[in-house]
Design a protein around this motif. Sequence first.
Motif, PDB file in Angstrom:
ATOM      1  N   SER A   1       0.831  -1.200   0.000  1.00 42.38           N
ATOM      2  CA  SER A   1       0.000   0.000   0.000  1.00 42.38           C
ATOM      3  C   SER A   1       0.871   1.259   0.000  1.00 42.38           C
ATOM      4  CB  SER A   1      -0.923  -0.001   1.223  1.00 42.38           C
ATOM      5  OG  SER A   1      -1.673   1.179   1.271  1.00 42.38           O
ATOM      6  N   GLY A   2       1.927   1.242   0.784  1.00 41.10           N
ATOM      7  CA  GLY A   2       2.833   2.393   0.833  1.00 41.10           C
ATOM      8  C   GLY A   2       3.521   2.631  -0.499  1.00 41.10           C
ATOM      9  N   VAL A   3       3.937   1.551  -1.141  1.00 40.93           N
ATOM     10  CA  VAL A   3       4.575   1.668  -2.456  1.00 40.93           C
ATOM     11  C   VAL A   3       3.578   2.239  -3.460  1.00 40.93           C
ATOM     12  CG1 VAL A   3       5.560   0.330  -4.369  1.00 40.93           C
ATOM     13  CG2 VAL A   3       6.243  -0.159  -2.026  1.00 40.93           C
ATOM     14  N   GLY A   4       2.338   1.772  -3.390  1.00 39.84           N
ATOM     15  CA  GLY A   4       1.304   2.295  -4.285  1.00 39.84           C
ATOM     16  C   GLY A   4       1.041   3.773  -4.069  1.00 39.84           C
ATOM     17  N   GLN A   5       1.011   4.200  -2.814  1.00 37.03           N
ATOM     18  CA  GLN A   5       0.778   5.615  -2.515  1.00 37.03           C
ATOM     19  C   GLN A   5       1.926   6.485  -3.033  1.00 37.03           C
ATOM     20  OE1 GLN A   5      -2.310   6.264  -2.117  1.00 37.03           O
ATOM     21  NE2 GLN A   5      -2.169   7.368  -0.196  1.00 37.03           N
ATOM     22  N   VAL A   6       3.137   6.020  -2.843  1.00 39.73           N
ATOM     23  CA  VAL A   6       4.291   6.786  -3.331  1.00 39.73           C
ATOM     24  C   VAL A   6       4.268   6.854  -4.856  1.00 39.73           C
ATOM     25  CG1 VAL A   6       6.815   6.759  -3.520  1.00 39.73           C
ATOM     26  CG2 VAL A   6       5.721   6.340  -1.321  1.00 39.73           C
TER      27      VAL A   6
ATOM     28  N   PRO B   1       2.969  10.524 -11.807  1.00 39.03           N
ATOM     29  CA  PRO B   1       2.316  11.492 -12.696  1.00 39.03           C
ATOM     30  C   PRO B   1       3.076  12.808 -12.874  1.00 39.03           C
ATOM     31  CG  PRO B   1       0.790  10.750 -11.000  1.00 39.03           C
ATOM     32  CD  PRO B   1       2.129  10.233 -10.647  1.00 39.03           C
ATOM     33  N   LYS B   2       4.015  13.142 -11.981  1.00 43.04           N
ATOM     34  CA  LYS B   2       4.663  14.458 -12.050  1.00 43.04           C
ATOM     35  C   LYS B   2       5.313  14.744 -13.403  1.00 43.04           C
ATOM     36  CE  LYS B   2       6.061  17.021  -8.558  1.00 43.04           C
ATOM     37  NZ  LYS B   2       5.142  18.017  -8.218  1.00 43.04           N
TER      38      LYS B   2
ATOM     39  N   LEU C   1      -0.649  18.130  -7.870  1.00 45.00           N
ATOM     40  CA  LEU C   1       0.772  17.809  -7.999  1.00 45.00           C
ATOM     41  C   LEU C   1       1.504  18.792  -8.905  1.00 45.00           C
ATOM     42  CD1 LEU C   1       0.584  13.924  -8.265  1.00 45.00           C
ATOM     43  CD2 LEU C   1       1.299  15.288  -6.300  1.00 45.00           C
ATOM     44  N   LYS C   2       0.748  19.572  -9.695  1.00 45.33           N
ATOM     45  CA  LYS C   2       1.380  20.622 -10.501  1.00 45.33           C
ATOM     46  C   LYS C   2       1.889  21.753  -9.611  1.00 45.33           C
ATOM     47  CE  LYS C   2      -1.409  20.186 -14.694  1.00 45.33           C
ATOM     48  NZ  LYS C   2      -2.371  20.895 -15.556  1.00 45.33           N
ATOM     49  N   PHE C   3       1.245  21.931  -8.460  1.00 43.25           N
ATOM     50  CA  PHE C   3       1.536  23.080  -7.609  1.00 43.25           C
ATOM     51  C   PHE C   3       2.241  22.704  -6.309  1.00 43.25           C
ATOM     52  CE2 PHE C   3      -2.500  23.659  -9.870  1.00 43.25           C
ATOM     53  CZ  PHE C   3      -2.120  24.654 -10.745  1.00 43.25           C
ATOM     54  N   LEU C   4       2.119  21.464  -5.879  1.00 42.93           N
ATOM     55  CA  LEU C   4       2.697  21.009  -4.620  1.00 42.93           C
ATOM     56  C   LEU C   4       3.712  19.907  -4.882  1.00 42.93           C
ATOM     57  CD1 LEU C   4      -0.595  20.525  -2.566  1.00 42.93           C
ATOM     58  CD2 LEU C   4       0.952  22.467  -2.439  1.00 42.93           C
ATOM     59  N   SER C   5       4.629  19.749  -3.941  1.00 41.38           N
ATOM     60  CA  SER C   5       5.515  18.584  -4.042  1.00 41.38           C
ATOM     61  C   SER C   5       4.731  17.340  -3.666  1.00 41.38           C
ATOM     62  CB  SER C   5       6.719  18.762  -3.106  1.00 41.38           C
ATOM     63  OG  SER C   5       6.311  18.652  -1.758  1.00 41.38           O
ATOM     64  N   ALA C   6       5.236  16.196  -4.078  1.00 42.60           N
ATOM     65  CA  ALA C   6       4.556  14.937  -3.775  1.00 42.60           C
ATOM     66  C   ALA C   6       4.486  14.715  -2.270  1.00 42.60           C
ATOM     67  CB  ALA C   6       5.273  13.777  -4.459  1.00 42.60           C
ATOM     68  N   THR C   7       5.500  15.153  -1.539  1.00 42.41           N
ATOM     69  CA  THR C   7       5.516  14.992  -0.085  1.00 42.41           C
ATOM     70  C   THR C   7       4.399  15.782   0.568  1.00 42.41           C
ATOM     71  OG1 THR C   7       7.916  14.759  -0.193  1.00 42.41           O
ATOM     72  CG2 THR C   7       6.959  15.214   1.966  1.00 42.41           C
TER      73      THR C   7
ATOM     74  N   ILE D   1       1.102  14.360   2.630  1.00 38.00           N
ATOM     75  CA  ILE D   1       0.805  14.771   4.008  1.00 38.00           C
ATOM     76  C   ILE D   1      -0.606  15.333   4.097  1.00 38.00           C
ATOM     77  CG2 ILE D   1       1.400  16.462   5.798  1.00 38.00           C
ATOM     78  CD1 ILE D   1       4.344  16.022   4.985  1.00 38.00           C
ATOM     79  N   LEU D   2      -0.992  16.162   3.140  1.00 43.20           N
ATOM     80  CA  LEU D   2      -2.354  16.690   3.141  1.00 43.20           C
ATOM     81  C   LEU D   2      -3.377  15.582   2.924  1.00 43.20           C
ATOM     82  CD1 LEU D   2      -1.821  19.987   1.133  1.00 43.20           C
ATOM     83  CD2 LEU D   2      -2.238  19.755   3.585  1.00 43.20           C
TER      84      LEU D   2
END
Length: 114
Positions: A2-7, A13-14, A77-83, A87-88
Amino acid sequence: MSGVGQVAYSLLPKPLLKEYPTTVVVGWGMLLGSLPLLPASLRDHLFYQLINWQLANVLFIVVVGTVVACLCYINSLKFLSATIAQILGLFEPLTAALFSVLFLGQNLVLVEVL
């Protein structure tokens, strides 16, 4: 897994978003992600048994709950980092529980609070 999928959901897509519109990236992602489950959904014939209002509810959940939510997240993701986006995204279950208590009158028991 699940963690790998979320990452992967946040990082893959970036580079695509720099070349293609969000709708194209999400559309292809949903199409390719749904193909492995297509034989199972055709085999069960679940949607043939639904009456009109049930089918309308399923379509509403698919369109608003999945497509619109995914478009909003991938577009962010166009405006924020993936991290920051991840978190949000972690606050979603918390806000869902809070809104269900405030607006829907749900009661939380100790296990749910923990």
